[in-house]
Motif scaffolding. Structure first.
Motif, short mmCIF file in Angstrom:
data_model
loop_
_atom_site.label_atom_id
_atom_site.label_comp_id
_atom_site.label_asym_id
_atom_site.label_seq_id
_atom_site.Cartn_x
_atom_site.Cartn_y
_atom_site.Cartn_z
N MET B 212 0.81 -1.21 0.00
CA MET B 212 0.00 0.00 0.00
C MET B 212 0.85 1.27 0.00
O MET B 212 0.36 2.35 -0.29
CB MET B 212 -0.94 0.03 1.21
CG MET B 212 -2.03 -1.02 1.20
SD MET B 212 -3.13 -0.94 -0.21
CE MET B 212 -4.13 0.47 0.22
N LYS B 213 2.13 1.14 0.35
CA LYS B 213 3.01 2.32 0.35
C LYS B 213 3.67 2.54 -1.00
O LYS B 213 4.40 3.50 -1.19
CB LYS B 213 4.11 2.13 1.40
CG LYS B 213 3.61 2.25 2.81
CD LYS B 213 4.75 2.02 3.79
CE LYS B 213 4.21 1.89 5.18
NZ LYS B 213 5.06 1.05 6.03
N GLN B 214 3.45 1.61 -1.93
CA GLN B 214 4.15 1.70 -3.21
C GLN B 214 3.60 2.84 -4.06
O GLN B 214 2.44 3.22 -3.95
CB GLN B 214 4.01 0.38 -3.98
CG GLN B 214 4.60 -0.80 -3.27
CD GLN B 214 6.09 -0.68 -3.09
OE1 GLN B 214 6.80 -0.29 -4.01
NE2 GLN B 214 6.57 -0.95 -1.90
N ASP B 215 4.47 3.33 -4.95
CA ASP B 215 4.09 4.42 -5.84
C ASP B 215 2.91 4.06 -6.73
O ASP B 215 2.07 4.90 -7.03
CB ASP B 215 5.28 4.81 -6.73
CG ASP B 215 6.35 5.55 -5.95
OD1 ASP B 215 6.09 5.89 -4.79
OD2 ASP B 215 7.44 5.77 -6.50
N TYR B 216 2.85 2.79 -7.16
CA TYR B 216 1.78 2.46 -8.12
C TYR B 216 0.41 2.46 -7.46
O TYR B 216 -0.60 2.58 -8.15
CB TYR B 216 2.06 1.14 -8.85
CG TYR B 216 2.36 -0.05 -7.99
CD1 TYR B 216 3.66 -0.48 -7.79
CD2 TYR B 216 1.34 -0.76 -7.38
CE1 TYR B 216 3.94 -1.57 -7.01
CE2 TYR B 216 1.61 -1.87 -6.60
CZ TYR B 216 2.92 -2.27 -6.41
OH TYR B 216 3.18 -3.36 -5.63
N ILE B 217 0.36 2.33 -6.15
CA ILE B 217 -0.92 2.45 -5.45
C ILE B 217 -1.36 3.92 -5.46
O ILE B 217 -2.52 4.25 -5.68
CB ILE B 217 -0.80 1.92 -4.00
CG1 ILE B 217 -0.46 0.44 -4.02
CG2 ILE B 217 -2.09 2.17 -3.21
CD1 ILE B 217 -1.49 -0.44 -4.73
N ARG B 218 -0.38 4.83 -5.25
CA ARG B 218 -0.68 6.26 -5.35
C ARG B 218 -1.18 6.59 -6.76
O ARG B 218 -2.16 7.32 -6.93
CB ARG B 218 0.61 7.05 -5.04
CG ARG B 218 0.41 8.54 -5.00
CD ARG B 218 1.73 9.23 -4.73
NE ARG B 218 2.70 8.91 -5.77
CZ ARG B 218 3.98 9.27 -5.75
NH1 ARG B 218 4.46 9.94 -4.73
NH2 ARG B 218 4.78 8.96 -6.73
N THR B 219 -0.53 5.99 -7.78
CA THR B 219 -0.98 6.22 -9.15
C THR B 219 -2.42 5.74 -9.33
O THR B 219 -3.25 6.43 -9.91
CB THR B 219 -0.07 5.46 -10.15
OG1 THR B 219 1.27 5.81 -9.89
CG2 THR B 219 -0.43 5.79 -11.58
N ARG B 221 -4.73 5.49 -7.15
CA ARG B 221 -5.65 6.42 -6.50
C ARG B 221 -5.76 7.71 -7.31
O ARG B 221 -6.84 8.26 -7.46
CB ARG B 221 -5.16 6.75 -5.09
CG ARG B 221 -5.30 5.59 -4.14
CD ARG B 221 -5.48 6.11 -2.72
NE ARG B 221 -5.91 5.05 -1.83
CZ ARG B 221 -5.12 4.47 -0.94
NH1 ARG B 221 -3.86 4.87 -0.81
NH2 ARG B 221 -5.59 3.52 -0.17
N ALA B 222 -4.62 8.17 -7.84
CA ALA B 222 -4.63 9.42 -8.61
C ALA B 222 -5.45 9.28 -9.88
O ALA B 222 -5.92 10.25 -10.44
CB ALA B 222 -3.19 9.83 -8.96
N LYS B 223 -5.63 8.03 -10.33
CA LYS B 223 -6.46 7.80 -11.51
C LYS B 223 -7.94 7.90 -11.18
O LYS B 223 -8.77 7.85 -12.07
CB LYS B 223 -6.18 6.40 -12.08
CG LYS B 223 -4.87 6.31 -12.84
CD LYS B 223 -4.87 5.09 -13.75
CE LYS B 223 -4.21 3.92 -13.11
NZ LYS B 223 -4.04 2.78 -14.03
N HIS B 234 -5.09 -3.78 -7.62
CA HIS B 234 -3.70 -3.30 -7.63
C HIS B 234 -2.88 -3.81 -6.45
O HIS B 234 -1.74 -4.22 -6.64
CB HIS B 234 -3.68 -1.78 -7.67
CG HIS B 234 -4.04 -1.23 -9.02
ND1 HIS B 234 -3.10 -0.95 -9.98
CD2 HIS B 234 -5.23 -0.95 -9.57
CE1 HIS B 234 -3.71 -0.51 -11.08
NE2 HIS B 234 -5.00 -0.50 -10.85
N ALA B 235 -3.45 -3.77 -5.25
CA ALA B 235 -2.63 -4.11 -4.08
C ALA B 235 -2.58 -5.61 -3.81
O ALA B 235 -1.50 -6.18 -3.69
CB ALA B 235 -3.16 -3.36 -2.85
#
Lengths: 332, 318
Positions: B212-219, B221-223, B234-235
C-alpha cells in the motif's frame, strides 16, 4: 483579471504529526492557475511543493503517510475540493485533474499489462466499454510517440525504459482530457535528452487541448522552458511569485536571487558554482520569523522577530521579504 | 516454459532419488524392527521371519529391492496390518485430505479478508482487536482448543458430535451420509482453521501494508479508481505474490494428516495410522509415508516455481 481561475488555493496548510512534533510541510500557501496557463512551483527538496500537489489531489494521508490538511481552501472551478466527499473527489481525480509523478519506474503496477492500466480511467470516468477502452488505449500509446502500440499495450512495465514509462504515465494522465495536469518533477529521474522530449510532449498536449499545467520542479532550466507563472516556495511557504520573465530578470527575494545565481549557465566557465550558504531550517524548530534569515545576506533584525507577508510588488509579482516592506525599513 | 519444466522435472527426480536413499538409511539404521518388538516369538522364529521378509539381506540390496518396487508403484507391505501400504494410504489419506482441504480453504479465505481489512485500517481498533485475537489463537496449543471446544460445543451444548467421522453404528448413505460427515468435520475444521489463520493473516497484512506504500498504489488512486479496485486489483495481487511460496508447502500438508487433531477428534486419518505404526515399528508403512510426503513436497515446490512464472511477469523464463 479577465478569465476566472481554474484552480485557486488559499491559505492551504498541510501538517504532519510526528513523534517530535508537528511538521508544517505546507504552511498557508496560496496560488492560482488560470485556464491554459503553466504554473511552476519551484523550491528545494522538502519545501512542501510535492505535498501541495498531493493536497490538491486529496492524496495526503494515504500510502502510509500521516499527513492532514489543517486549513485553507482549494477551489477548483466552482467547487472546494477540501469539502467534497470521497466519491465526488474521485470523479474529479484522474478525470478533470490528472497527475504524473517523479518515478515512472515505480509508478506503474508491475503485474498488470500497460494497456490495462491505461484502460482503467477510461472505463471508470468515461464509461467506455472494455473494447472501446482498449482501442483508445492503443491510440493513446501511439499519441505519446511509442512505436508498436498494440504490442506495448500487452507489455509489462519492467519491459519498458523509464522514458517510455513516463510517456505511458502521460498517456494515462491525458486519457480523460483533464483540465489541469499536475506534474510532480516529471523529468527528474530521466536522462537529459529524454527530459526534453517529455517536456516537449507536455507542451504539445497543452497547446492542443488548452489544459493548464501545474509543474513542480527544482530545475530552473525546466521553469524557464515551461512556465508562464512561477511560485517559489521555501520551508512550506511561498516567498515569491511572478511572471516568468519578470522573475528571472528581476528576482526580488534573496532566496530567488540565490537560486538563480546557483544555476550553471551554458558556455560560461566558473571556477566555483555559487551555492546558497547554510541549510534549510529544521521544520520542527521554526519560530515566527523569516525562515530564510539565517542564510540571507541581507538579514536584518526584524527578519528574526517577525514573519514577512506576501505583498504585491511591481506589476504582477509578490514577495514575502522585509526588504520590500517600507515599514520595516523605517523601523528596522 | 517447456525447457524450464523439463529441467525442473530432471532436478525433481534427482532430489527424490537422494531423498529415498536418506529415508531408507534412516529407517534401516534405526535399531530394532517390527519383529524385535514381539516378545512372544522365539529367536528361531524371529530369524525365520527375517528370512521371509528379506530383512537379513545386505542393506544395499534391500534398498535396491525397495526402490525397484517403489518405481513400480508398490510401497511394500504393512507388517502390522498385513495389507499393502498403498491400500492403507488410499483408505485413510482421503479422510485427512478432506479435513485439510476444507480447513485450508477457510484459512486462506478468512486470512486474506482479515489481512486486507486490517492492513487498510492499520492501527484502527479493528486492526488491534484482530491482532490480539489472532495472537491468542496462535498461542493456544491445539489440544487445548480442541478439548475446550469439545467441552463447550459437543458436551455442554450438544451442537456437534465430539469425534469420529460417523455416528457409531450409523448406516447412512447418500445425502444423509454426507451430512453426517459434515457435522463430524465441523469441530476439527474449526480448530485447524483457528490454528492456521494467525500466521497467514499476519503475513498477508504485512505484505499488504508494504504494497500500500508503493508508488503504483498512489498512481491507482490518482487515476480516481474506486478503493475496492485499488485494494483488490492493484494491491492484493502484488501482496499475494510472495505467498505463492506457501502454496508449495500446502501440498504435503493437505495429504500429511494431523497427528494431534486426528487423535483428539478420533478422525480416521493418515496421522492416526502413522502414530499407530510408529508404536509398532511398522517400518515399510512409515517409509512409504515419508517418501510420499517427500514426493509431495518436491512437487509442491515445483508447482510454486511454475506459478511464480505465471503470476509475476518480472520472473523471467529460463
Amino acid at each position: 483579471m479577465a478569465t476566472a481561475d481554474l484552480l485557486e488555493i488559499e491559505g492551504l496548510s498541510t501538517y504532519f504529526d510526528t513523534e517530535e512534533g508537528t511538521v508544517r510541510a505546507v504552511d498557508g500557501v496560496s496560488l492560482r492557475v488560470r485556464p491554459g496557463e503553466t504554473v511552476c512551483i519551484v523550491g528545494e527538496s522538502g519545501c512542501g511543493k510535492s505535498i501541495t500537489a498531493m493536497s490538491i489531489m486529496g492524496l495526503v494521508g494515504t500510502n502510509g503517510t500521516a499527513g492532514r490538511i489543517a486549513g485553507g481552501r482549494i477551489r477548483y472551478e466552482d467547487r472546494d475540493l477540501l469539502r467534497l466527499n470521497k466519491h465526488e473527489l474521485r470523479t474529479i481525480r484522474g478525470h478533470e485533474i490528472a497527475m504524473i509523478f517523479q518515478e515512472p519506474m515505480s509508478s506503474l503496477n508491475p503485474v498488470l499489462p500497460i494497456g490495462e492500466q491505461i484502460m482503467e480511467p477510461l472505463i471508470e470516468h468515461l464509461k467506455l466499454s472494455k473494447k472501446a477502452a482498449r482501442a483508445r488505449a492503443i491510440e493513446l500509446i501511439a499519441q505519446v510517440g511509442i512505436a508498436r502500440p498494440e504490442q506495448i499495450a500487452k507489455a509489462y512495465p519492467h519491459e519498458l525504459s523509464g522514458g517510455m514509462l513516463q510517456r505511458i504515465m502521460i498517456a494515462i494522465a491525458i486519457s480523460c482530457g483533464p483540465k489541469l495536469l499536475i506534474a510532480d518533477e516529471p523529468t527528474t529521474a530521466l536522462d537529459v535528452t529524454i527530459q526534453a522530449q517529455i517536456l516537449d510532449m507536455l507542451r504539445q498536449f497543452k497547446a492542443e487541448s488548452d489544459m493548464s499545467i501545474l509543474l513542480i520542479t527544482h530545475d530552473l532550466g525546466v521553469v524557464a522552458e515551461m512556465a508562464d507563472y512561477v511560485v517559489v516556495m521555501y520551508a512550506g511557504k511561498v516567498v515569491e511569485e511572478g511572471e516568468v520573465v519578470e522573475l528571472f530578470e528581476r528576482p526580488k527575494h534573496p532566496y530567488t536571487q540565490g537560486l538563480l545565481k546557483s544555476k550553471p549557465i551554458m558556455g560560461q566557465r566558473q571556477d566555483e558554482l555559487y551555492s546558497i550558504p547554510g541549510q534549510v531550517p529544521n521544520p520542527l524548530e521554526l519560530k515566527p520569523s523569516c525562515y530564510f534569515y539565517e542564510r540571507c545576506e541581507h538579514a536584518m533584525d526584524v527578519c528574526r522577530r517577525a514573519e514577512p507577508t506576501l505583498k504585491g510588488v511591481g506589476e504582477q509579482g509578490s514577495v514575502a521579504c522585509w526588504l520590500y516592506e517600507e515599514e520595516a525599513i523605517v523601523h528596522g | 516454459m517447456g525447457t524450464f519444466i523439463t529441467k525442473r522435472l530432471l532436478y525433481t527426480i534427482l532430489i527424490l532419488l537422494a531423498a529415498s536413499l536418506l529415508i531408507f538409511s534412516l529407517y534401516a539404521w534405526t535399531p530394532g524392527d517390527f519383529i524385535t518388538g514381539n516378545i512372544k516369538l522365539t529367536p528361531e522364529r524371529k530369524a525365520e521371519l527375517r528370512e521371509i521378509y528379506g530383512l537379513n539381506k545386505p542393506l544395499l540390496e534391500r534398498y535396491g529391492i525397495w526402490m525397484k518396487h517403489a518405481l513400480h508403484g508398490d510401497f511394500g507391505y504393512s507388517m502390522a496390518q498385513q495389507k499393502p501400504v498403498f491400500t492403507l494410504f488410499n483408505q485413510y489419506i482421503w479422510n485427512s485430505f478432506l479435513l485439510a482441504a476444507v480447513s485450508t480453504f477457510f484459512t486462506w479465505l478468512i486470512a486474506v479478508i482479515i489481512g486486507v481489512v486490517a492492513a487498510y485500517r492499520q492501527y484502527s481498533w479493528f486492526d488491534t482487536l484482530v491482532m490480539v485475537v489472532i495472537f491468542a489463537a496462535m498461542s493456544l496449543p491445539s489440544f487445548f482448543i480442541g478439548l475446550f471446544l469439545i467441552k463447550i460445543l459437543a458436551v455442554d451444548w450438544k451442537w456437534l458430535p465430539p469425534g469420529g467421522m460417523l455416528t457409531t453404528g450409523s448406516n447412512a448413505t447418500g445425502m444423509a451420509y454426507a451430512e453426517e460427515v459434515v457435522r463430524h468435520m465441523a469441530l476439527p475444521v474449526i480448530v485447524m482453521t483457528l490454528l492456521g489463520i494467525g500466521s497467514l493473516t499476519r503475513y498477508i497484512r504485512g505484505n499488504m501494508i508494504d504494497v500500500m506504500k508503493q508508488d503504483y498504489i498512489r498512481t491507482a488512486r490518482a487515476k480516481g479508481l474506486k478503493e475496492r479496485q485499488v485494494l483488490f486489483t492493484h494491491a492484493l495481487r502484488n501482496a499475494l505474490l510472495p505467498a505463492i511460496t506457501l502454496v508449495g508447502f500446502e501440498l504435503p500438508a493437505l495429504f500429511g494428516g494431523s497427528l494431534i487433531i486426528e487423535k483428539i477428534f478420533n478422525w480416521p486419518g493418515i496421522g492416526q495410522l502413522y502414530m499407530q505404526s510408529f508404536g509398532l515399528r511398522d517400518y515399510p508403512l512409515l517409509m512409504g509415508f515419508t517418501v510420499l510426503i517427500a514426493i509431495l513436497t518436491v512437487i509442491g515446490t515445483m508447482l510454486s516455481d511454475i506459478l511464480y512464472r505465471v503470476a509475476d511477469p518480472r520472473v523471467r523464463l529460463q
